[in-house]
Every structure is written in structure tokens, then in C-alpha cells.
Design a protein around this motif. Structure first.
Motif, PDB file in Angstrom:
ATOM      1  N   GLN A 298    -108.189  21.388  58.058  1.00 10.91           N
ATOM      2  CA  GLN A 298    -109.002  22.542  58.431  1.00 10.91           C
ATOM      3  C   GLN A 298    -108.399  23.825  57.879  1.00 10.91           C
ATOM      4  N   VAL A 299    -109.229  24.838  57.786  1.00 14.34           N
ATOM      5  CA  VAL A 299    -108.735  26.195  57.562  1.00 14.34           C
ATOM      6  C   VAL A 299    -108.892  26.956  58.872  1.00 14.34           C
ATOM      7  N   CYS A 300    -108.278  28.116  58.937  1.00 15.26           N
ATOM      8  CA  CYS A 300    -108.485  28.934  60.134  1.00 15.26           C
ATOM      9  C   CYS A 300    -109.139  30.256  59.755  1.00 15.26           C
ATOM     10  N   HIS A 301    -109.616  30.940  60.747  1.00 18.48           N
ATOM     11  CA  HIS A 301    -110.338  32.192  60.559  1.00 18.48           C
ATOM     12  C   HIS A 301    -109.457  33.205  59.818  1.00 18.48           C
ATOM     13  N   PRO A 302    -110.041  33.971  58.897  1.00 18.60           N
ATOM     14  CA  PRO A 302    -109.236  34.921  58.104  1.00 18.60           C
ATOM     15  C   PRO A 302    -108.527  35.981  58.938  1.00 18.60           C
ATOM     16  N   SER A 303    -108.974  36.228  60.155  1.00 24.02           N
ATOM     17  CA  SER A 303    -108.326  37.234  60.995  1.00 24.02           C
ATOM     18  C   SER A 303    -106.846  36.944  61.198  1.00 24.02           C
ATOM     19  N   PHE A 304    -106.486  35.656  61.238  1.00 24.39           N
ATOM     20  CA  PHE A 304    -105.100  35.294  61.494  1.00 24.39           C
ATOM     21  C   PHE A 304    -104.198  35.545  60.289  1.00 24.39           C
ATOM     22  N   LYS A 305    -104.799  35.767  59.141  1.00 23.70           N
ATOM     23  CA  LYS A 305    -104.029  35.974  57.914  1.00 23.70           C
ATOM     24  C   LYS A 305    -103.876  37.456  57.579  1.00 23.70           C
ATOM     25  N   ASP A 306    -104.635  38.298  58.264  1.00 24.91           N
ATOM     26  CA  ASP A 306    -104.581  39.735  57.993  1.00 24.91           C
ATOM     27  C   ASP A 306    -103.337  40.354  58.616  1.00 24.91           C
ATOM     28  N   PRO A 307    -102.628  41.223  57.877  1.00 24.71           N
ATOM     29  CA  PRO A 307    -101.466  41.914  58.460  1.00 24.71           C
ATOM     30  C   PRO A 307    -101.883  42.762  59.656  1.00 24.71           C
TER      31      PRO A 307
ATOM     32  N   ASP B  95    -116.163  28.080  59.288  1.00 23.89           N
ATOM     33  CA  ASP B  95    -115.087  28.340  58.327  1.00 23.89           C
ATOM     34  C   ASP B  95    -115.278  27.529  57.050  1.00 23.89           C
ATOM     35  N   LEU B  96    -115.702  26.276  57.183  1.00 25.22           N
ATOM     36  CA  LEU B  96    -115.887  25.441  55.995  1.00 25.22           C
ATOM     37  C   LEU B  96    -117.000  25.988  55.104  1.00 25.22           C
ATOM     38  N   ILE B  97    -118.140  26.302  55.685  1.00 26.34           N
ATOM     39  CA  ILE B  97    -119.253  26.816  54.878  1.00 26.34           C
ATOM     40  C   ILE B  97    -118.900  28.185  54.297  1.00 26.34           C
ATOM     41  N   ARG B  98    -118.129  28.967  55.044  1.00 30.46           N
ATOM     42  CA  ARG B  98    -117.683  30.281  54.544  1.00 30.46           C
ATOM     43  C   ARG B  98    -116.835  30.135  53.280  1.00 30.46           C
ATOM     44  N   ILE B  99    -115.852  29.252  53.309  1.00 32.55           N
ATOM     45  CA  ILE B  99    -114.956  29.150  52.147  1.00 32.55           C
ATOM     46  C   ILE B  99    -115.652  28.500  50.956  1.00 32.55           C
ATOM     47  N   LEU B 100    -116.565  27.574  51.213  1.00 38.83           N
ATOM     48  CA  LEU B 100    -117.312  26.957  50.115  1.00 38.83           C
ATOM     49  C   LEU B 100    -118.219  27.981  49.432  1.00 38.83           C
ATOM     50  N   THR B 101    -118.896  28.776  50.250  1.00 42.49           N
ATOM     51  CA  THR B 101    -119.793  29.802  49.706  1.00 42.49           C
ATOM     52  C   THR B 101    -119.019  30.800  48.864  1.00 42.49           C
ATOM     53  N   HIS B 102    -117.809  31.141  49.300  1.00 44.64           N
ATOM     54  CA  HIS B 102    -116.996  32.125  48.581  1.00 44.64           C
ATOM     55  C   HIS B 102    -116.425  31.556  47.288  1.00 44.64           C
TER      56      HIS B 102
END
Length: 373
Positions: A173-182, A23-30
Motif C-alpha cells: 500500500q501507499v499512504c496519504h501524501p499528508s504524512f510525507k509533507d514537512p 490512494d491507489l487510483i490517485r497515484i495511478l492517475t498521476h
């Protein structure tokens, strides 16, 4: 900036430290694509995370000696690779950094998730405690910056390793984007049919071990007319829970499950009436954040890191009191207005853990650390 990561957990851990790393590397890359993010791992073989998306910018040990002694490469000889790759800063994602970074003018930061092995030594073998302590002590005494994942972990680092407060930053921490999707009703119903899930249920997610305290939830719902789903791997502690379920005739009310994808798990969170997390101790407690983002009311422990993770709208109990937990469940289930308030305020509180906020904090920390003389 060229940033190197200890990516062993990124590739080889499916949950916990692995999720944190990915999750950390994902958000940094984005959010900061101008940086270069290079992942160093002793191996990829056997990992579920082997797609092009995951293996991009990944470095493995080179040469017969480094491959034969890959653990030594990770803790020591990797420094030669970092020098050759012109790494400006190296990030130990799981409480350890290689030997020799300072001597080779490579800045470093280490994430400390928790010090459970010091807080509850009885939960660990002596050899494991020795290894963890040696690695963590080296990391906190040699990293240019220490990052704790919570204020609670920061306090523990200061207590056990006598590190000054100004050397430790707190970045959540952040959490996986799946938890934020409607989630749609159709998605929920499809999953309900697939796994034969009850129409209403309470939920607990995490390692099924004594520290997580799931047994208390089973005892708390004995007199309540609502099912409980516990999601986690089968362990000795889980077997004790199953024996108790059989003894009390709760087989049709308590279900221990595992093997869900992240997308399925996020749906289960969103379907639950209440998420219950009566853990004794955590470095942070990411399942609480997952529940808040999912719009699910949370019951959790009234001390330690839990109020920090759960915020003002969660319901707090003594994790050792079955009576308190039973009463908390009844109070929430019988009060729709309270449920709605917990959902709305919980989602609002969870925004402090959003991707952009956390990515910005990390980018600023990397940049500031590189400039340290």
C-alpha cells in the motif's frame, strides 16, 4: 488501457479500504495519465467524497432494476456495463469480483487485504464469515491475478485457499501524501492549542478493537510519566478502556480521541514521541508506514506482517507482554541517539512504499494481465 474499479469502498468507506482505494487510483492517475480509470459504484449518496476530483469518470447502475437491486448489479449485472465501456481489465479493490468476467473475456485482478475472518473466526458472526468466504473464494479462483498487500497475506491465501504462489503478486500500500509533507513548529503548536494536546505523548491510531490491543498500551504506561493518545472510533472495547482509565485514575494521562482530518492526523503523528502498534494480526498495518514517513519511532509486534511493515529500525515486542512494552517505551525515551537512528532509518525504509514504485508495479501488472491468453 481502460481499467475499471469496484469503487464502492472508494466512495463509502472513510478509512481502511476506502483510503486504499482512493490512494491507489490517485497515484495511478498521476503517474500513468495515459490510461483511463473508470470507477463503478452502486451509489455516491452519503459519501464525503463527492467533489469533482472524486466523481470524475464514475459510473452508477442504470435503470430501475439495477438501482433497486444495486448489490446484485455490483456482483453480477455490472458485467454488461463493463462490456459496453470496453473495459480491458477490472480490479476488485476489496477482495471480490463480479460473476461472469471470464465468460465475457474481461481480464480481472483482485486485491486481498487480509483473511482475518479465517485466522480469527471468533471475531466475526457466522453469517459474515460465510459471506466473506464465498466472495473471497470466488475471487481467488476466478481472477486472472491475485494481489496480496503483504507477504503475510500471500502466505495466508496459499494456506487457506491453496492457491499456487505464482498466481499471487505482492504489491504494498501507499499512504496519504499528508504524512510525507514537512511539518512546521507553527503548524504543530496551532494544532496543540486547538485540541489541548500535551507537549509530549505516545500515540496509537486504528480501530479500537481487541485485535488492535490498545489496552496493553494503557497498562504499559501506568508507571510512566508520559501521556498516551489513542485515535479511533468509540467501540465496546474503547468503553472498557475508558472504564479502566477511570478505575486507575488515568484521566489526565490517557486520551481517546477521534474526528481529525487527514492533515490534522498527520500532524499528530509528527508530534508524537513514539508510535505504538501492538496489534495481534494485520494484513499489512498502514499506520506503521504513516508513522515511519512522519519521522516517528515505532514500537510494534514481533511476528506476522509487522517486521515486514516496520523494517529493521522499528522496536519489536511480544504484544502479550505489558512488561516488554513498558521497557521498550523507556528504552526509546531515555536514548536520544536511538530515537534519531529509528527516525532516519525508518524514513529510509519507508521509501519502498513510495507512490511511484507502487504505481509502476500496478501498471506493469495490469499490462501483463491484459496480455494473458
Amino acid at each position: 488501457m481502460r481499467i475499471g474499479f469496484d469503487a464502492k469502498r472508494y466512495f463509502l468507506n472513510q478509512t481502511g479500504l476506502g483510503n486504499y482505494s482512493r490512494d491507489l487510483i490517485r497515484i495511478l492517475t498521476h503517474h500513468y495519465p495515459e490510461n483511463e480509470y473508470i470507477k463503478y459504484t452502486p451509489k455516491i449518496k452519503g459519501s464525503r467524497f463527492r467533489s469533482d476530483e472524486f466523481v470524475k469518470n464514475t459510473k452508477l447502475p442504470q435503470g430501475r432494476l439495477n438501482n433497486l437491486f444495486s448489490s446484485f448489479w455490483r456482483s453480477n449485472r455490472i458485467v454488461e456495463d463493463l462490456k459496453r465501456d470496453n473495459i480491458a481489465i477490472f480490479h476488485g479493490l476489496s477482495g471480490e469480483i463480479p460473476v461472469g468476467l471470464k465468460e465475457n473475456n474481461i481480464k480481472s485482478v483482485v486485491t486481498i487485504h487480509d483473511l482475518i475472518f479465517l485466522k480469527f473466526p471468533e471475531l466475526y458472526k457466522r453469517i459474515d464469515r460465510y459471506i466473506y468466504h464465498k466472495k473471497f473464494k470466488h475471487a481467488v479462483n476466478n481472477a486472472d491475478k491475485i494481489v496480496a498487500i503483504s507477504q503475510q497475506t500471500k502466505r495466508d491465501i496459499m494456506e487457506f485457499y491453496h492457491i499456487p504462489s505464482d498466481r499471487i503478486e505482492v504489491i504494498y500500500q501507499v499512504c496519504h501524501p499528508s504524512f510525507k509533507d514537512p511539518k512546521t513548529d507553527e503548524q504543530k503548536e496551532e494544532l496543540r492549542r486547538k485540541y489541548n494536546l500535551p507537549n509530549r505523548f505516545l500515540l496509537n491510531v486504528g480501530s479500537v478493537e481487541p485485535r488492535k490491543n490498545a489496552f496493553q498500551i494503557v497498562k504499559a504506561i501506568e508507571t510512566l510519566d508520559i501521556p498516551l493518545i489513542i485515535v479511533g472510533k468509540t467501540t465496546k472495547y474503547a468503553k472498557k478502556i475508558k472504564a479502566y482509565i477511570a478505575e486507575k485514575g488515568l484521566e489526565n494521562r490517557v486520551f481517546l480521541m477521534q474526528g481529525f482530518t487527514m492533515e490534522e492526523l498527520s500532524l499528530i503523528y509528527a508530534m508524537a514521541d513514539i508510535f505504538i502498534y501492538p496489534s495481534i494480526y494485520e494484513g499489512f498495518g498502514i499506520p506503521i508506514i504513516e508513522a515511519l514517513y512522519s519521522g516517528t519511532p515505532v514500537i510494534t509486534t514481533n511476528s506476522g506482517v509487522f517486521p515486514e511493515a516496520g523494517g529493521p529500525s522499528s522496536y519489536y515486542i511480544d504484544p502479550n507482554s505489558v512488561t516488554q512494552l513498558t521497557e521498550a517505551i523507556q528504552t526509546i525515551l531515555n536514548n536520544p541517539a536511538l530515537q534519531q537512528e529509528m527516525i532516519v532509518e525508518g524514513i529510509k525504509y519507508a521509501q519502498r512504499f513510495n507512490d511511484q514504485t507502487i504505481a509502476e508495479a500496478w501498471n506493469n501488472l495490469y499490462a501483463g494481465t491484459v496480455q494473458i491468453r
